[in-house]
Design a protein around this motif. Structure first.
Motif, PDB file in Angstrom:
ATOM      1  N   LYS A 103      70.308  14.018  58.167  1.00  0.00           N
ATOM      2  CA  LYS A 103      69.869  13.180  57.133  1.00  0.00           C
ATOM      3  C   LYS A 103      69.106  11.942  57.457  1.00  0.00           C
ATOM      4  O   LYS A 103      69.205  10.877  57.066  1.00  0.00           O
ATOM      5  N   VAL A 104      68.220  11.888  58.876  1.00  0.00           N
ATOM      6  CA  VAL A 104      67.529  10.937  59.207  1.00  0.00           C
ATOM      7  C   VAL A 104      66.091  10.821  58.655  1.00  0.00           C
ATOM      8  O   VAL A 104      65.447  11.765  59.232  1.00  0.00           O
TER       9      VAL A 104
ATOM     10  N   LYS B   2      68.550   3.072  56.080  1.00  0.00           N
ATOM     11  CA  LYS B   2      69.879   3.429  55.486  1.00  0.00           C
ATOM     12  C   LYS B   2      69.716   3.862  54.091  1.00  0.00           C
ATOM     13  O   LYS B   2      70.197   4.937  53.795  1.00  0.00           O
TER      14      LYS B   2
ATOM     15  N   THR C  34      63.048   7.954  58.886  1.00  0.00           N
ATOM     16  CA  THR C  34      62.766   6.460  59.166  1.00  0.00           C
ATOM     17  C   THR C  34      61.227   6.047  58.517  1.00  0.00           C
ATOM     18  O   THR C  34      60.466   6.611  59.033  1.00  0.00           O
TER      19      THR C  34
ATOM     20  N   SER D 196      66.851  15.467  63.805  1.00  0.00           N
ATOM     21  CA  SER D 196      67.944  14.789  63.148  1.00  0.00           C
ATOM     22  C   SER D 196      67.570  14.783  61.514  1.00  0.00           C
ATOM     23  O   SER D 196      68.544  14.403  60.885  1.00  0.00           O
TER      24      SER D 196
ATOM     25  N   ARG E 285      68.024   7.132  53.865  1.00  0.00           N
ATOM     26  CA  ARG E 285      68.924   8.474  54.406  1.00  0.00           C
ATOM     27  C   ARG E 285      69.924   8.655  53.217  1.00  0.00           C
ATOM     28  O   ARG E 285      70.147   9.719  52.702  1.00  0.00           O
ATOM     29  N   SER E 286      70.151   7.464  52.338  1.00  0.00           N
ATOM     30  CA  SER E 286      71.039   7.596  51.120  1.00  0.00           C
ATOM     31  C   SER E 286      70.680   8.211  50.200  1.00  0.00           C
ATOM     32  O   SER E 286      71.037   9.341  49.617  1.00  0.00           O
TER      33      SER E 286
ATOM     34  N   SER F 160      70.052  12.137  50.855  1.00  0.00           N
ATOM     35  CA  SER F 160      71.369  12.755  51.257  1.00  0.00           C
ATOM     36  C   SER F 160      71.608  13.079  49.647  1.00  0.00           C
ATOM     37  O   SER F 160      72.194  14.241  49.214  1.00  0.00           O
TER      38      SER F 160
END
Length: 101
Positions: A17-18, A36, A20, A13, A39-40, A43
């Motif tokens: 761009k995963v 989220k 966790t 993943s 990920r942001s 990225s």
């Protein structure tokens, strides 16, 4: 104050761009807002801060994020992802421009 996280990184993943955080209370309570945000931020570092020009692929970038870095006094850059992302951006900029000290 630096918050320490344990991470589960699914390398399949990474291209999506995963990443966790496993131990964060928001994740444990079912809210994915923190994931989220991670990920942001990752990225943004990849595309806007030049990590894509330094690393051959996102997998190498994620490994770098999770490794102790002398430019951050031995702290892994990932520790700053939510608290002070500018430190990571500055470090990437120094690397990109050959300023390692």
């Amino acid at each position: 104050m630096i918050t320490h996280y344990k991470f589960y990184i699914d390398m399949k993943s990474v291209s999506q761009k995963v990443i966790t955080p496993l131990s964060h209370k928001d994740y444990n309570s079912g809210s994915m807002s923190t994931a989220k945000k991670f990920r942001s931020e990752i990225s943004q570092l990849w595309t806007k801060e030049g990590a894509d020009k330094i690393f051959q692929n996102r997998e190498d970038f994620v490994k770098w994020l999770d490794s102790p870095n002398p430019g951050l006094s031995g702290t892994a850059p990932i520790q700053y992802i939510t608290s002070d992302i500018q430190k990571i951006s500055d470090l990437l900029g120094r690397i990109l421009h050959g300023i390692l000290a």
